[in-house]
Design an enzyme around this catalytic site. Structure first.
Site, short mmCIF file in Angstrom:
data_model
loop_
_atom_site.label_atom_id
_atom_site.label_comp_id
_atom_site.label_asym_id
_atom_site.label_seq_id
_atom_site.Cartn_x
_atom_site.Cartn_y
_atom_site.Cartn_z
N SER A 235 -16.08 -9.56 -29.23
CA SER A 235 -15.78 -9.17 -30.60
C SER A 235 -16.92 -8.38 -31.20
O SER A 235 -18.10 -8.73 -31.01
CB SER A 235 -15.49 -10.45 -31.39
OG SER A 235 -16.00 -10.35 -32.69
N LYS A 236 -16.56 -7.30 -31.92
CA LYS A 236 -17.60 -6.44 -32.52
C LYS A 236 -18.43 -7.25 -33.52
O LYS A 236 -19.61 -7.08 -33.63
CB LYS A 236 -16.95 -5.27 -33.28
CG LYS A 236 -16.29 -4.25 -32.37
CD LYS A 236 -16.02 -2.96 -33.13
CE LYS A 236 -14.83 -3.02 -34.06
NZ LYS A 236 -13.52 -3.14 -33.44
#
Ligand code: GLU
Length: 301
Positions: A235-236
């Site tokens: 996940s960013k």
């Protein structure tokens, strides 16, 4: 002079639409490269759109860093990059139509009040009005939406029972992702949405909203999500595994392998442009993995 050729919809227009919540990671590169390859394979166009609609989740400088990284990977938008933060008038016009049609409604329910029903809104339960109501789209009882995903096959969702009336404009005044993405994909003439499988269960909402607005439904293809060693989606926002834009070839090769493609096709490439040329020639969509999740590959050169 009037152009004698009538304006026609493009045969294929794809897009990559990152939210600026952090650096691009191997999973984002997979979605960017996968959507770019499918667009190139179809001799189509490929647009980048920055989905900067959620200031509380935005990371300062992330949008510029994402665009710089895409540039370094040679994945360059065929049109000027659109930013959702500059497109409010479009979202408002669509919302006004839904409100005027009676399909959207002002909702004073709090999350706590809806918790009793698993967060699913079927009718308003708010005891009193709030100063900052949300706007939701009415999903009639019994609404089911099905579509054929280009990779994942037939997907069907009981939209009324599992999702319920969903938010178009949030209580904090931000546009909801579902609303903006539908308006933008249509306004930009996107024919093919290629993205990560985490958005598979958003797609029925988007199709329902397209129908409410009388907009065409693009084709959808959801690529597998990359999982870390613990089986979690990269996940960013948790800064997982940023891709190294200073050394693009290994990351592109890893993404290529994860996309099920023939490794040997890229062996001779010595720079990004050469690699992308070879990839465009060798890409075979039939080799894409038909799965929703896949462990991230270790980097090899
Ligand atoms: N903005 C979303 C993200 O960064 C992707 C939206 C989409 O591709 O529809 O995860």
């Amino acid at each position: 002079m009037i152009d004698p050729v009538p304006c026609r919809a493009p045969v294929y227009r794809g897009r990559f639409a990152p939210s600026p919540t952090g650096a691009l990671h191997a999973g984002s590169l997979l979605a960017a490269f996968g959507s770019w390859l499918l667009a190139r394979h179809a001799h189509g166009e490929w647009f980048v759109r920055i989905e900067d609609l959620d200031p509380p989740r935005e990371v300062a400088g992330a949008a510029a860093a994402q665009l710089a990284a895409l540039d370094a990977f040679g994945l360059v938008s065929d049109a000027p990059v659109a930013k959702q933060s500059e497109r409010s008038a479009l979202y408002q016009a669509a919302l006004d139509r839904l409100l005027a049609d009676g399909r959207a409604f002002v909702c004073h329910c709090s999350r706590t009040a809806l918790a009793a029903n698993g967060g699913v809104h079927r009718r308003c339960v708010a005891a009193q009005p709030r100063p900052d109501p949300a706007i939701r789209l009415r999903v009639p009882d019994g609404t089911r939406i099905a579509f054929d995903d280009g990779l994942q096959g037939r997907i069907e969702q009981d939209l009324a029972g599992e999702v319920g009336d969903f938010v178009l404009k949030r209580a904090d005044g931000c546009w909801a992702y579902q609303h903006a993405v539908v308006v933008d994909d249509a306004a930009q003439g996107v024919t093919d949405v290629v993205r990560g499988a985490d958005l598979l269960d958003s797609t029925p909402r988007q199709i329902f909203l397209q129908r409410a607005l009388g907009l065409p439904t693009p084709r959808y293809l959801h690529l597998p999500l990359l999982l870390d060693e613990a089986g979690r989606k990269l996940s960013k926002s948790d800064a997982a595994r940023p891709v190294d834009a200073a050394d693009p070839l290994p990351a592109l090769r890893a993404a290529w392998r994860t996309l099920g493609q023939d490794e040997t096709a890229l062996h001779d490439a010595t720079d990004t442009a050469g690699l992308l040329r070879a990839a465009t020639l060798a890409f075979d969509p039939r080799r894409l993995p038909r799965t929703v999740a896949i462990p991230a590959l270790q980097r090899t050169t």
